[in-house]
Motif scaffolding. Structure first.
Motif, short mmCIF file in Angstrom:
data_model
loop_
_atom_site.label_atom_id
_atom_site.label_comp_id
_atom_site.label_asym_id
_atom_site.label_seq_id
_atom_site.Cartn_x
_atom_site.Cartn_y
_atom_site.Cartn_z
N ASP A 1 -32.61 -13.70 26.83
CA ASP A 1 -33.91 -14.31 27.12
C ASP A 1 -33.73 -15.69 27.75
O ASP A 1 -34.55 -16.11 28.57
CB ASP A 1 -34.73 -14.43 25.82
N GLN B 1 -32.88 -5.75 28.96
CA GLN B 1 -32.01 -5.90 27.78
C GLN B 1 -30.53 -6.02 28.15
O GLN B 1 -29.65 -5.83 27.31
CB GLN B 1 -32.23 -4.73 26.81
N ASN B 2 -30.26 -6.33 29.42
CA ASN B 2 -28.87 -6.56 29.84
C ASN B 2 -28.61 -8.04 30.10
O ASN B 2 -27.55 -8.42 30.61
CB ASN B 2 -28.55 -5.76 31.11
N HIS C 1 -25.03 -15.67 19.87
CA HIS C 1 -26.02 -16.41 20.66
C HIS C 1 -25.38 -17.66 21.29
O HIS C 1 -25.68 -17.99 22.44
CB HIS C 1 -27.18 -16.87 19.76
C1 LIG Z 1 -22.33 -4.44 26.92
C2 LIG Z 1 -23.67 -4.85 26.35
N1 LIG Z 1 -23.68 -5.44 25.12
C3 LIG Z 1 -24.83 -5.82 24.58
C4 LIG Z 1 -26.03 -5.57 25.22
C5 LIG Z 1 -27.31 -5.90 24.53
N2 LIG Z 1 -27.96 -7.07 25.01
C6 LIG Z 1 -27.40 -7.99 25.83
S1 LIG Z 1 -28.46 -9.22 26.25
C7 LIG Z 1 -29.67 -8.53 25.30
C8 LIG Z 1 -31.01 -9.20 25.13
C9 LIG Z 1 -30.89 -10.25 24.09
O1 LIG Z 1 -32.11 -10.88 23.91
P1 LIG Z 1 -32.18 -12.35 23.35
O2 LIG Z 1 -33.60 -12.61 23.12
O3 LIG Z 1 -31.45 -13.27 24.22
O4 LIG Z 1 -31.40 -12.26 21.98
P2 LIG Z 1 -31.87 -11.60 20.60
O5 LIG Z 1 -32.36 -12.73 19.74
O6 LIG Z 1 -32.96 -10.61 20.89
O7 LIG Z 1 -30.63 -10.98 20.04
C10 LIG Z 1 -29.26 -7.38 24.68
C11 LIG Z 1 -30.07 -6.52 23.77
C12 LIG Z 1 -25.98 -4.99 26.51
N3 LIG Z 1 -27.09 -4.76 27.24
N4 LIG Z 1 -24.79 -4.64 27.05
#
Ligand SMILES: Cc1ncc(C[n+]2csc(CCOP(=O)(O)OP(=O)(O)O)c2C)c(N)n1
Ligand SMILES: O=c1ccn([C@@H]2O[C@H](COP(=O)(O)O)[C@@H](O)[C@H]2O)c(=O)[nH]1
Length: 270
Positions: free
Chosen positions: A103, A99-100, A135
């Motif tokens: 996708d 989750q950093n 996004h």
């Molecule tokens: C400083 C910081 N901000 C925000 C996040 C949260 N984060 C960043 S990328 C990510 C995964 C996103 O998943 P993706 O499928 O690309 O997007 P979604 O549609 O789930 O929002 C998350 C939860 C984090 N890990 N660190």
């Protein structure tokens, strides 16, 4: 270093460029010829999480003709029945739970060996714009991350916009008046550029500085009547974006819900 870009070549059925297609979580432009062309040309097709729902829901009558090679994601958006369908069809499914990282970035990592094996030169990313602004910024950030992941050129597209990242150096960008809209832009998203020089634009730059809060080049225009090439020399990373013209398909079959009958499709078409 010198780089050559011909992003619109991929939209031409006759071109033999080796490409991969990534489907992000946005409605598929199946009402445009662009989608069929890209799908039929792609040597590697990757559906990213909720992007798989769009593929499933769009091709309700001939789903088996539209099987991706790889599905990736943290799977918070893919519908369980959609995932099961592609599992049953033996499509490779790779879970990327971190989750950093987005996708999309993780999909590039998961596909990087295949991209190399198949000698793919460009990755076309459909559904890159539209939807949430965070996004869109994340998709642009993936361009910066991608240089550590793959040698292939990553090209973000939607039905009316193309964008890619110019590394420091000299770039020639082929533009074609038939498929390019007039507008274009040079956006210093990641860092300021101290010296940018261009040819082939209405508002050319001559060793100029581009920086947010100062000059950024938006609503620029291609001078494609005199030349089909734009040249850009930049001392720092810079996003190039331009408009594209995508032709409409005549026959639209698009339905988001399950359980569609022939009758409801006919009603929709009429
Ligand atoms: C400083 C910081 N901000 C925000 C996040 C949260 N984060 C960043 S990328 C990510 C995964 C996103 O998943 P993706 O499928 O690309 O997007 P979604 O549609 O789930 O929002 C998350 C939860 C984090 N890990 N660190
Ligand atoms: O509005 C949107 C939603 C998503 N994306 C991109 O798609 C992938 C997968 O998204 P999920 O919502 O997890 O299915 C995400 O990493 C974004 O790159 C988007 O561009 N716009």
């Amino acid at each position: 270093m010198t780089y050559q870009w011909n992003p619109l070549l991929y939209l031409k059925p006759e071109s033999e460029e080796k490409l991969a297609l990534v489907l992000l979580n946005q409605p598929l432009p199946t009402d445009r010829k662009l989608f069929k062309v890209l799908w039929s040309k792609a040597l590697l097709k990757i559906a990213v999480d909720g992007g798989t729902n769009h593929l499933y829901n769009t091709h309700i009558h001939n789903r088996e003709e539209y099987l991706p090679d790889l599905i990736t994601g943290d799977f918070d958006s893919i519908q369980p029945y959609v995932k099961s369908y592609y599992e049953e069809q033996s499509v490779e499914i790779v879970e990327t739970p971190d989750q950093n990282s987005t996708d999309f970035t993780k999909a590039l990592k998961a596909a990087s060996d295949k991209i190399k094996e198949k000698e793919i030169k460009s990755v076309i990313v459909l559904g890159s714009f539209g939807g949430r602004l965070d996004h869109i910024f994340a998709n642009i950030n993936s361009l910066y991350e991608a240089s550590e992941i793959t040698d292939a050129q990553i090209i973000l597209i939607s039905v009316d916009t193309v964008a890619f990242l110019l590394q420091p150096g000299q770039h020639t960008i082929s533009v074609d008046p038939q498929t390019c809209a007039e507008w274009c832009g040079l956006i210093p998203v990641g860092e300021p550029c101290n010296s940018v020089t261009t040819t082939g634009l209405k508002w050319n730059l001559d060793k100029q500085r581009l920086k947010f809060g100062d000059l950024i080049s938006t609503s620029n225009t291609l001078e494609s009547e005199s030349t089909n090439i734009v040249a850009v020399e930049t001392d720092a990373t810079l996003i190039w974006t331009m408009g594209i013209i995508t032709e409409k398909e005549e026959d639209i079959v698009y339905q988001m819900e399950e359980g569609v009958t022939e009758m409801s499709l006919k009603l929709k078409k009429n």
